[in-house]
Design a protein around this motif. Structure first.
Motif, mmCIF file in Angstrom:
data_model
loop_
_atom_site.group_PDB
_atom_site.id
_atom_site.type_symbol
_atom_site.label_atom_id
_atom_site.label_comp_id
_atom_site.label_asym_id
_atom_site.label_seq_id
_atom_site.Cartn_x
_atom_site.Cartn_y
_atom_site.Cartn_z
ATOM 1 N N TYR A 1 -1.595 -1.429 -9.949
ATOM 2 C CA TYR A 1 -2.021 -0.541 -11.043
ATOM 3 C C TYR A 1 -1.119 0.683 -11.216
ATOM 4 C CZ TYR A 1 -6.398 -3.100 -10.082
ATOM 5 O OH TYR A 1 -7.336 -4.072 -9.833
ATOM 6 N N SER B 1 -0.580 -3.876 -15.192
ATOM 7 C CA SER B 1 0.668 -3.149 -15.457
ATOM 8 C C SER B 1 1.773 -3.479 -14.456
ATOM 9 C CB SER B 1 0.400 -1.645 -15.469
ATOM 10 O OG SER B 1 -0.156 -1.214 -14.239
ATOM 11 N N ASP C 1 -11.931 7.728 -15.192
ATOM 12 C CA ASP C 1 -10.621 8.231 -14.711
ATOM 13 C C ASP C 1 -9.768 8.981 -15.747
ATOM 14 O OD1 ASP C 1 -10.676 5.464 -15.421
ATOM 15 O OD2 ASP C 1 -8.676 5.172 -14.623
ATOM 16 N N PHE D 1 0.238 1.716 -14.742
ATOM 17 C CA PHE D 1 -0.878 2.124 -15.620
ATOM 18 C C PHE D 1 -1.266 3.573 -15.339
ATOM 19 C CE2 PHE D 1 -5.394 2.885 -16.119
ATOM 20 C CZ PHE D 1 -5.737 2.296 -17.315
ATOM 21 N N ARG D 2 -1.373 3.909 -14.058
ATOM 22 C CA ARG D 2 -1.795 5.276 -13.719
ATOM 23 C C ARG D 2 -0.762 6.294 -14.159
ATOM 24 N NH1 ARG D 2 -4.507 3.975 -7.770
ATOM 25 N NH2 ARG D 2 -6.053 2.507 -8.580
ATOM 26 N N TYR E 1 -0.179 -7.252 -21.439
ATOM 27 C CA TYR E 1 0.713 -6.391 -22.217
ATOM 28 C C TYR E 1 1.780 -7.218 -22.942
ATOM 29 C CZ TYR E 1 -1.573 -2.893 -19.332
ATOM 30 O OH TYR E 1 -2.527 -2.127 -18.717
ATOM 31 N N LYS F 1 -9.239 -9.315 -11.633
ATOM 32 C CA LYS F 1 -8.070 -8.448 -11.819
ATOM 33 C C LYS F 1 -7.564 -7.915 -10.489
ATOM 34 C CE LYS F 1 -7.430 -3.874 -13.761
ATOM 35 N NZ LYS F 1 -7.982 -2.795 -14.501
ATOM 36 N N ASP G 1 -12.706 7.072 -11.026
ATOM 37 C CA ASP G 1 -13.478 6.396 -12.065
ATOM 38 C C ASP G 1 -14.910 6.922 -12.147
ATOM 39 O OD1 ASP G 1 -11.151 4.962 -11.992
ATOM 40 O OD2 ASP G 1 -12.106 3.000 -12.158
ATOM 41 N N LYS H 1 -12.665 -6.635 -9.169
ATOM 42 C CA LYS H 1 -11.484 -5.801 -9.381
ATOM 43 C C LYS H 1 -11.027 -5.288 -8.017
ATOM 44 C CE LYS H 1 -9.758 -1.659 -11.651
ATOM 45 N NZ LYS H 1 -9.996 -0.646 -12.689
ATOM 46 N N SER I 1 -14.681 -0.836 -16.143
ATOM 47 C CA SER I 1 -13.664 -1.193 -15.156
ATOM 48 C C SER I 1 -13.823 -0.381 -13.873
ATOM 49 C CB SER I 1 -12.266 -0.936 -15.746
ATOM 50 O OG SER I 1 -12.066 0.452 -15.932
ATOM 51 N N GLN J 1 -13.319 -0.165 -5.575
ATOM 52 C CA GLN J 1 -12.568 -1.389 -5.857
ATOM 53 C C GLN J 1 -12.491 -2.229 -4.583
ATOM 54 O OE1 GLN J 1 -8.878 -0.008 -7.582
ATOM 55 N NE2 GLN J 1 -9.916 0.748 -9.418
ATOM 56 N N LYS K 1 -9.080 4.334 -4.277
ATOM 57 C CA LYS K 1 -10.299 3.843 -4.929
ATOM 58 C C LYS K 1 -11.006 2.768 -4.095
ATOM 59 C CE LYS K 1 -8.734 5.072 -9.597
ATOM 60 N NZ LYS K 1 -8.663 4.657 -11.025
ATOM 61 N N TYR L 1 -7.270 2.256 -24.043
ATOM 62 C CA TYR L 1 -7.215 3.340 -23.048
ATOM 63 C C TYR L 1 -6.700 4.590 -23.741
ATOM 64 C CZ TYR L 1 -7.646 -0.499 -19.831
ATOM 65 O OH TYR L 1 -8.106 -1.601 -19.185
HETATM 66 C C1 PBG Z 1 -9.203 2.413 -14.689
HETATM 67 C C2 PBG Z 1 -8.418 1.207 -14.970
HETATM 68 C C3 PBG Z 1 -7.275 0.829 -14.279
HETATM 69 C C4 PBG Z 1 -6.774 -0.289 -14.912
HETATM 70 C C5 PBG Z 1 -7.642 -0.611 -15.953
HETATM 71 N N1 PBG Z 1 -8.662 0.319 -15.966
HETATM 72 C C6 PBG Z 1 -6.571 1.483 -13.157
HETATM 73 C C7 PBG Z 1 -7.309 1.807 -11.951
HETATM 74 O O1 PBG Z 1 -8.355 1.239 -11.653
HETATM 75 O O2 PBG Z 1 -6.837 2.705 -11.263
HETATM 76 C C8 PBG Z 1 -5.517 -0.971 -14.510
HETATM 77 C C9 PBG Z 1 -4.778 -1.672 -15.577
HETATM 78 C C10 PBG Z 1 -3.358 -1.968 -15.277
HETATM 79 O O3 PBG Z 1 -2.811 -1.668 -14.201
HETATM 80 O O4 PBG Z 1 -2.729 -2.552 -16.169
HETATM 81 N N2 PBG Z 1 -10.543 2.283 -14.523
#
Ligand code: PBG
Length: 329
Positions: free
Chosen positions: A201, A279, A122, A204-205, A318, A253, A130, A195, A165, A226, A222, A77
Motif C-alpha cells: 500500500y 498501488s 485515514d 497509495f499512502r 489502476y 486485497k 482508518d 484486507k 476498507s 488489517q 495498521k 479516494y
Molecule cells: C485506506 C485504504 C488503503 C488502500 C485502500 N484504502 C491503504 C491502507 O489501508 O493503508 C490501499 C489501496 C492501494 O494501495 O492501492 N483505508
C-alpha cells in the motif's frame, strides 16, 4: 498409449481461443481514482506513473473519457487539506465535503458509472489511521459510528455502493442497518473482508499523504485491524462474517500475493468477489516495464487474467483504462 498428447490442445491460436477457460473484459474493472481540492489540477503521483490526482473540474472530462472506454465503475479516494483533519473524522460526513461533491459530480456527468466511495477515516485523520485513536489504540465502536455517518452521507450524495476498507469489526452490519433505516435499501456494500496489512500500500499512502504518523502514542502500523499475511483461515472467517453482516460484494486485497485466498473463498461463497490489484502491484509492474525488464502490455494482461482465473468477478485496478484499450485492440 501411455502418455497424453496435451499439446494438441495448444497447437495454434484458434484452438487456444476455443478452449480458453476465463475471459477478461473491460466489464470486469473498477478504476480507483484520486481527487483533490482546487481547480485546473492534474497532479502526477510519482510512485504510480500514469496515475493522477484530479480537481473536480478536470475529473469531469476524465469521467466522460472513462465511460467512452467502457469503464462502468469507479472507487473514489480524496486528498483533503491538513486543516480538515482531526481525530474524529467529522469532515468525512460533511455534506459539502470533497467526497460528497465528487460523488454528485460523477453521477451528474455520467449516471451509468457506478460510484463506490472508500469508507475509512485515514484521509481525514491527523494520525493517518482508518479509525479514531484513543490511548494508543484504534478504537472499534466509536470508529464504526463515524463510518456509519460517513456512509450515510455518501448514500445521500448518490453513491451506488460504499466500500468500507477499514477492517473494523461490525461495520458492515452497522452500515447495512443504517441504510435500511434511512431509505437507502438500494445502496450496496463492497466489504473489504480480507484486507492484509501489506507493504504493497506504500504508493497509495504517498498519493493521499495518509500514512500513520510517527509518534510514540500512535500505533505505528495498521496491524491491529488489517490482517497478518501469514494467515488464511482468518481470511475465511472475515469473509464469512462480512457475508453474514450483509455485504453485497466481498473484497480480497492485495491481489497477486493472495490469489490462494481468492481461490479458497470462491469455493466457499456465492457472493461476488472483488480483488484489488493495489498501488504497490501497479508500481512494481510500471517500474519494471519502464526499465525495459518486463513487457508492459503483456504483464498487465497476464496479472489481471490470473486474478480473474483465481475467482475474481471484478477487479479494482489502476490499469483499468490502459487494459481496456489493450483488450479492445
Ligand atoms: C485506506 C485504504 C488503503 C488502500 C485502500 N484504502 C491503504 C491502507 O489501508 O493503508 C490501499 C489501496 C492501494 O494501495 O492501492 N483505508
Amino acid at each position: 498409449m501411455n502418455f497424453d498428447r496435451n499439446r494438441k490442445l495448444r497447437k495454434n491460436q484458434s484452438i487456444r481461443d476455443l478452449l480458453r477457460e476465463t475471459t477478461l473484459t473491460t466489464d470486469d474493472f473498477v478504476l480507483p481514482i484520486f481527487v483533490m481540492e482546487g481547480s485546473e489540477k492534474k497532479e502526477a503521483i510519482p510512485s504510480m506513473p500514469g496515475v493522477y490526482r484530479y480537481s473536480l473540474d478536470l475529473l469531469k472530462n476524465e469521467i466522460k473519457d472513462l465511460y467512452s472506454h467502457g469503464i462502468k465503475a469507479v472507487n473514489i479516494y480524496v486528498k483533503v487539506g491538513d486543516h480538515l483533519k482531526d481525530n474524529t473524522g467529522k469532515e468525512s460526513w460533511n455534506p459539502g465535503g470533497l467526497m460528497q461533491d465528487t460523488i454528485k459530480l460523477i453521477k451528474d456527468t455520467e449516471p451509468n458509472i457506478l460510484v463506490m466511495p472508500d469508507v475509512a477515516l485515514d484521509p481525514y485523520s491527523i494520525y493517518g489511521h482508518d479509525g479514531i485513536v484513543q490511548q494508543g489504540r484504534v478504537v472499534n465502536d466509536a470508529t464504526v459510528e463515524a463510518l456509519v455517518k460517513m456512509s450515510l452521507s455518501h448514500a445521500e450524495a448518490g453513491a451506488d455502493f460504499v466500500a468500507p476498507s477499514d477492517m473494523m469489526d461490525g461495520r458492515v452490519f452497522a452500515i447495512r442497518q443504517a441504510f435500511e433505516q434511512n431509505g437507502f435499501d438500494h445502496v450496496g456494500i463492497v466489504a473489504y473482508a480480507a484486507k492484509y496489512a501489506s507493504a504493497f500500500y506504500g504508493p497509495f499512502r504517498s498519493a493521499l499523504d495518509s500514512a500513520p504518523v510517527e509518534d510514540k502514542d500512535i500505533p505505528m502500523d495498521k496491524k491491529t485491524y488489517q490482517m497478518d499475511f501469514s494467515n488464511s483461515r482468518e481470511a475465511i472467517r472475515e469473509v464469512l462474517s462480512d457475508v453474514q453482516e450483509g455485504a453485497d460484494i466481498i473484497m480480497i486485497k492485495p491481489g497477486l500475493s493472495n490469489l490462494d485466498i481468492v481461490a479458497k473463498v470462491r469455493e466457499l461463497i456465492t457472493h461476488p468477489i472483488a480483488v484489488y490489484q493495489v498501488s504497490g502491484e501497479y508500481a512494481m509492474l510500471k517500474a519494471a516495464s519502464q526499465n525495459g525488464w518486463l513487457d508492459h502490455d503483456k504483464i498487465v494482461l497476464e496479472t489481471l487474467q490470473s486474478i480473474k482465473r483465481a475467482g475474481a468477478d471484478l477487479i479494482f485496478t489502476y490499469f483499468a483504462k490502459e487494459a481496456s484499450v489493450l483488450l479492445n485492440k
